[in-house]
Design an enzyme around this catalytic site. Structure first.
Site, PDB file in Angstrom:
ATOM      1  CB  SER A 125      -0.846  -0.102   1.205  1.00  0.00           C
ATOM      2  OG  SER A 125      -1.455   1.234   1.528  1.00  0.00           O
ATOM      3  CE1 TYR A 150      -3.965  -3.042   5.491  1.00  0.00           C
ATOM      4  CE2 TYR A 150      -3.718  -0.648   5.067  1.00  0.00           C
ATOM      5  CZ  TYR A 150      -4.069  -2.137   4.398  1.00  0.00           C
ATOM      6  OH  TYR A 150      -3.660  -2.184   3.054  1.00  0.00           O
ATOM      7  CE  LYS A 154      -1.729  -4.359   3.191  1.00  0.00           C
ATOM      8  NZ  LYS A 154      -1.870  -5.967   2.610  1.00  0.00           N
TER       9      LYS A 154
HETATM   10  P1  NAD Z   1     -10.726  -7.568   0.706  1.00  0.00           P
HETATM   11  O1  NAD Z   1     -10.740  -7.638   2.184  1.00  0.00           O
HETATM   12  O2  NAD Z   1     -11.888  -7.635  -0.206  1.00  0.00           O
HETATM   13  O3  NAD Z   1      -9.759  -8.664   0.125  1.00  0.00           O
HETATM   14  C1  NAD Z   1      -9.066  -9.417   1.019  1.00  0.00           C
HETATM   15  C2  NAD Z   1      -9.403 -11.024   1.171  1.00  0.00           C
HETATM   16  O4  NAD Z   1      -8.348 -11.661   1.811  1.00  0.00           O
HETATM   17  C3  NAD Z   1     -10.690 -11.058   1.635  1.00  0.00           C
HETATM   18  O5  NAD Z   1     -11.554 -11.736   0.625  1.00  0.00           O
HETATM   19  C4  NAD Z   1     -10.565 -11.920   2.812  1.00  0.00           C
HETATM   20  O6  NAD Z   1     -11.504 -12.748   3.157  1.00  0.00           O
HETATM   21  C5  NAD Z   1      -9.209 -12.662   2.798  1.00  0.00           C
HETATM   22  N1  NAD Z   1      -8.604 -12.883   3.880  1.00  0.00           N
HETATM   23  C6  NAD Z   1      -8.127 -12.275   5.077  1.00  0.00           C
HETATM   24  N2  NAD Z   1      -7.522 -13.003   5.840  1.00  0.00           N
HETATM   25  C7  NAD Z   1      -7.447 -14.246   5.438  1.00  0.00           C
HETATM   26  C8  NAD Z   1      -6.776 -15.428   5.966  1.00  0.00           C
HETATM   27  N3  NAD Z   1      -6.149 -15.425   6.975  1.00  0.00           N
HETATM   28  N4  NAD Z   1      -7.009 -16.374   5.140  1.00  0.00           N
HETATM   29  C9  NAD Z   1      -7.717 -16.472   4.037  1.00  0.00           C
HETATM   30  N5  NAD Z   1      -8.210 -15.337   3.408  1.00  0.00           N
HETATM   31  C10 NAD Z   1      -8.122 -14.154   4.135  1.00  0.00           C
HETATM   32  O7  NAD Z   1      -9.681  -6.273   0.458  1.00  0.00           O
HETATM   33  P2  NAD Z   1      -9.177  -5.812  -0.966  1.00  0.00           P
HETATM   34  O8  NAD Z   1      -9.390  -4.360  -0.973  1.00  0.00           O
HETATM   35  O9  NAD Z   1      -9.331  -6.662  -2.219  1.00  0.00           O
HETATM   36  O10 NAD Z   1      -7.681  -5.606  -0.525  1.00  0.00           O
HETATM   37  C11 NAD Z   1      -6.622  -6.908  -1.203  1.00  0.00           C
HETATM   38  C12 NAD Z   1      -5.312  -6.678  -0.677  1.00  0.00           C
HETATM   39  O11 NAD Z   1      -4.831  -5.340  -1.017  1.00  0.00           O
HETATM   40  C13 NAD Z   1      -5.205  -6.529   0.946  1.00  0.00           C
HETATM   41  O12 NAD Z   1      -4.027  -7.201   1.442  1.00  0.00           O
HETATM   42  C14 NAD Z   1      -5.213  -5.112   1.191  1.00  0.00           C
HETATM   43  O13 NAD Z   1      -4.662  -4.722   2.758  1.00  0.00           O
HETATM   44  C15 NAD Z   1      -4.357  -4.520   0.153  1.00  0.00           C
HETATM   45  N6  NAD Z   1      -4.759  -3.124  -0.194  1.00  0.00           N
HETATM   46  C16 NAD Z   1      -5.917  -2.848  -0.566  1.00  0.00           C
HETATM   47  C17 NAD Z   1      -6.257  -1.432  -0.680  1.00  0.00           C
HETATM   48  C18 NAD Z   1      -7.564  -0.950  -0.811  1.00  0.00           C
HETATM   49  O14 NAD Z   1      -7.874   0.094  -0.854  1.00  0.00           O
HETATM   50  N7  NAD Z   1      -8.477  -1.797  -1.193  1.00  0.00           N
HETATM   51  C19 NAD Z   1      -5.221  -0.439  -0.764  1.00  0.00           C
HETATM   52  C20 NAD Z   1      -3.854  -0.945  -0.427  1.00  0.00           C
HETATM   53  C21 NAD Z   1      -3.849  -2.109  -0.326  1.00  0.00           C
HETATM   54  C1  UD1 Z   2      -7.039   4.733   3.585  1.00  0.00           C
HETATM   55  C2  UD1 Z   2      -6.054   4.325   4.770  1.00  0.00           C
HETATM   56  C3  UD1 Z   2      -4.847   3.477   4.093  1.00  0.00           C
HETATM   57  C4  UD1 Z   2      -5.371   2.448   3.188  1.00  0.00           C
HETATM   58  C5  UD1 Z   2      -6.293   2.823   1.897  1.00  0.00           C
HETATM   59  C6  UD1 Z   2      -7.119   1.926   1.307  1.00  0.00           C
HETATM   60  C7  UD1 Z   2      -6.413   5.788   6.409  1.00  0.00           C
HETATM   61  C8  UD1 Z   2      -5.681   6.888   7.068  1.00  0.00           C
HETATM   62  N1  UD1 Z   2      -5.642   5.644   5.417  1.00  0.00           N
HETATM   63  O1  UD1 Z   2      -6.538   5.545   2.839  1.00  0.00           O
HETATM   64  O2  UD1 Z   2      -4.005   3.220   4.936  1.00  0.00           O
HETATM   65  O3  UD1 Z   2      -4.069   1.767   2.369  1.00  0.00           O
HETATM   66  O4  UD1 Z   2      -7.417   3.637   2.828  1.00  0.00           O
HETATM   67  O5  UD1 Z   2      -7.737   0.993   1.895  1.00  0.00           O
HETATM   68  O6  UD1 Z   2      -7.460   5.240   6.844  1.00  0.00           O
HETATM   69  N2  UD1 Z   2     -13.072  10.501   3.326  1.00  0.00           N
HETATM   70  C9  UD1 Z   2     -14.187  11.500   3.530  1.00  0.00           C
HETATM   71  N3  UD1 Z   2     -15.269  10.847   4.080  1.00  0.00           N
HETATM   72  C10 UD1 Z   2     -15.394   9.537   4.496  1.00  0.00           C
HETATM   73  C11 UD1 Z   2     -14.338   8.590   3.972  1.00  0.00           C
HETATM   74  C12 UD1 Z   2     -13.220   9.490   3.521  1.00  0.00           C
HETATM   75  O7  UD1 Z   2     -13.857  12.862   3.509  1.00  0.00           O
HETATM   76  O8  UD1 Z   2     -16.451   9.217   4.995  1.00  0.00           O
HETATM   77  C13 UD1 Z   2     -11.900  11.150   2.688  1.00  0.00           C
HETATM   78  C14 UD1 Z   2     -10.801  11.014   3.425  1.00  0.00           C
HETATM   79  O9  UD1 Z   2     -10.290  11.926   4.421  1.00  0.00           O
HETATM   80  C15 UD1 Z   2      -9.455  10.836   2.545  1.00  0.00           C
HETATM   81  C16 UD1 Z   2     -10.320  10.406   1.363  1.00  0.00           C
HETATM   82  O10 UD1 Z   2     -11.577  10.727   1.567  1.00  0.00           O
HETATM   83  O11 UD1 Z   2      -9.112  12.135   2.043  1.00  0.00           O
HETATM   84  C17 UD1 Z   2      -9.934   9.077   0.911  1.00  0.00           C
HETATM   85  O12 UD1 Z   2     -10.353   8.184   2.218  1.00  0.00           O
HETATM   86  P1  UD1 Z   2     -10.101   6.615   2.198  1.00  0.00           P
HETATM   87  O13 UD1 Z   2     -10.911   6.103   0.984  1.00  0.00           O
HETATM   88  O14 UD1 Z   2     -10.243   6.378   3.570  1.00  0.00           O
HETATM   89  O15 UD1 Z   2      -8.710   6.371   1.842  1.00  0.00           O
HETATM   90  P2  UD1 Z   2      -7.330   6.960   2.501  1.00  0.00           P
HETATM   91  O16 UD1 Z   2      -7.510   7.660   3.832  1.00  0.00           O
HETATM   92  O17 UD1 Z   2      -6.675   7.792   1.426  1.00  0.00           O
END
Ligand code: NAD
Ligand code: UD1
Length: 340
Positions: A125, A150, A154
């Site tokens: 991330s 969290y 990472k």
């Molecule tokens: P998500 O929660 O939809 O997907 C994660 C999946 O992992 C889920 O299906 C969950 O059931 C599974 N999981 C969790 N723990 C497990 C375990 N112990 N055994 C088996 N399965 C398990 O989230 P996502 O948005 O698809 O994210 C995928 C990856 O990307 C995650 O590692 C997340 O931290 C990372 N990531 C996501 C974002 C985002 O904004 N969505 C941003 C940066 C990084």
């Molecule tokens: C967040 C996480 C980051 C994670 C990422 C993806 C925090 C501080 N950071 O990023 O670690 O990798 O999600 O899962 O939580 N916002 C509003 N109102 C809302 C929700 C969000 O104004 O109800 C704003 C936030 O202030 C931010 C932007 O929308 O400026 C995006 O927020 P969000 O989707 O939560 O992502 P990040 O904060 O960038």
């Protein structure tokens, strides 16, 4: 054709990646414990592509369960999506986050080693850049201090992968640092399905639009940005999924590598721009108010996306309008997510 194991592949990013890998001709295996997902996502990917996916319900921390899967298949590469990702919950339950996120990583590396599987791609991330670095974030910058457990998981997992790659001259590692994924597949059949109150912006916006929540609070309008609201690098999840296909093509072509790639667009948009664009392209009102800043938020966060373009040949193709339209298409077709 090569076979790719997606750990946590039933989730939001994993299901979109499964679809793009199948479209690119890869075979896909998914293991997930459905901690934050549903097998229905994978069934829909099967329907959309006309392909079968070997689907296993198991905890990725469970090395015995993983070993059975590795014994059943000849796996060429692993993509490790499995993890807990709610920032606020990680502050309340740090031990659960460290246990789940770190142990899944260690278990995968151990079992991969036993079965001589030498390619792994990891979902990292942009949060690992921390507060010290200046935007746009580039892969050459050091990891910074994270503001929550969290983020630290990472950062620690990146270190674990780098150490493992250093110690094993056959192990190839690609660390993908995602920026802010939003949107969904254009079919509206798969998408982000958060449990409870969404933490992230776009699911909150869509739930207000569909009438499940009353009002969006925009966190802060006194940031040093053009309109005073935070700016982020929003990336369409289909572009992100295609970035994984490029990363798989790349890792399978290397004898050995350990590389980090940002997956972002390089262009930031503010919270207000997101809300206004969503309202305009979907012709729907999103009730919103401005509230105080959310603790831990940075004013601006966006990628330098050059490395992924230069080395993987990947760049984003979708616009902010596409992201807003596709997010809404998913939400209005599936007001209760996969629980319809
Ligand atoms: P998500 O929660 O939809 O997907 C994660 C999946 O992992 C889920 O299906 C969950 O059931 C599974 N999981 C969790 N723990 C497990 C375990 N112990 N055994 C088996 N399965 C398990 O989230 P996502 O948005 O698809 O994210 C995928 C990856 O990307 C995650 O590692 C997340 O931290 C990372 N990531 C996501 C974002 C985002 O904004 N969505 C941003 C940066 C990084
Ligand atoms: C967040 C996480 C980051 C994670 C990422 C993806 C925090 C501080 N950071 O990023 O670690 O990798 O999600 O899962 O939580 N916002 C509003 N109102 C809302 C929700 C969000 O104004 O109800 C704003 C936030 O202030 C931010 C932007 O929308 O400026 C995006 O927020 P969000 O989707 O939560 O992502 P990040 O904060 O960038």
């Amino acid at each position: 054709m090569s076979t790719i194991l997606l750990a946590g592949g039933a989730g939001y990013i994993g299901s979109h990646t499964a679809l793009e890998l199948l479209n690119a001709g890869y075979d896909v295996i998914v293991v997930d414990n459905y901690a934050n997902s549903s097998p229905e996502a994978i069934h829909r990917v099967e329907r959309l592509t006309g392909n079968n996916i070997a689907l296993y319900e198991a905890d990725v921390k469970d090395t015995e369960a993983l070993s059975r899967i590795f014994a059943n298949h000849s796996i060429d590469a692993v993509i490790h999506f499995a993890g807990l990702k709610a920032v606020g919950e990680s502050v309340q339950k740090p031990i659960m986050y460290y246990r789940n996120n770190i142990d899944t990583t260690l278990a995968l590396l151990e079992v991969m080693n036993s079965y001589n599987v030498k390619n792994i791609i990891f979902s990292s991330s942009a949060t690992v850049y921390g507060e010290e670095n200046k935007v746009p974030f580039a892969e050459t910058m050091p990891r910074g201090a994270c503001t929550n457990p969290y983020g630290w998981t990472k950062s620690m997992m990146e270190q674990i992968f780098e150490d493992a790659a250093k110690a094993d001259d056959k192990l190839s590692v690609v660390l993908l640092r995602y920026f802010n994924p939003i949107g969904s597949h254009e079919s509206g059949m798969i998408g982000e399905d958060p449990q409870g109150i969404p933490n992230n912006l776009m699911p909150y916006v869509t739930q207000v639009a569909v009438g499940k929540r009353e009002c969006l609070t925009i966190f802060g309008k006194d940031y040093p940005t053009p309109d005073g609201t935070c700016r982020r690098d929003y990336i369409h999840v289909v572009d992100l999924a295609k970035g994984h296909v490029k990363a798989i093509d790349y890792i399978l072509a290397q004898d050995k590598c350990c590389e980090i790639f940002n997956l972002g667009t390089g262009v930031p948009y503010s919270v207000t721009e997101i809300v206004e664009t969503f309202e305009r392209v979907n012709n729907i009102k999103v009730n919103h108010v401005y509230g105080p800043r959310r603790a831990g938020d940075l004013a601006e966060l966006y990628a330098n996306a050059d490395k992924a373009f230069n080395i993987l040949g990947w760049k984003t193709e979708k616009t902010l309008e596409d992201m807003c339209r596709d997010s809404w298409n998913w939400q209005k077709n599936n007001p209760n997510g996969y629980r319809n």
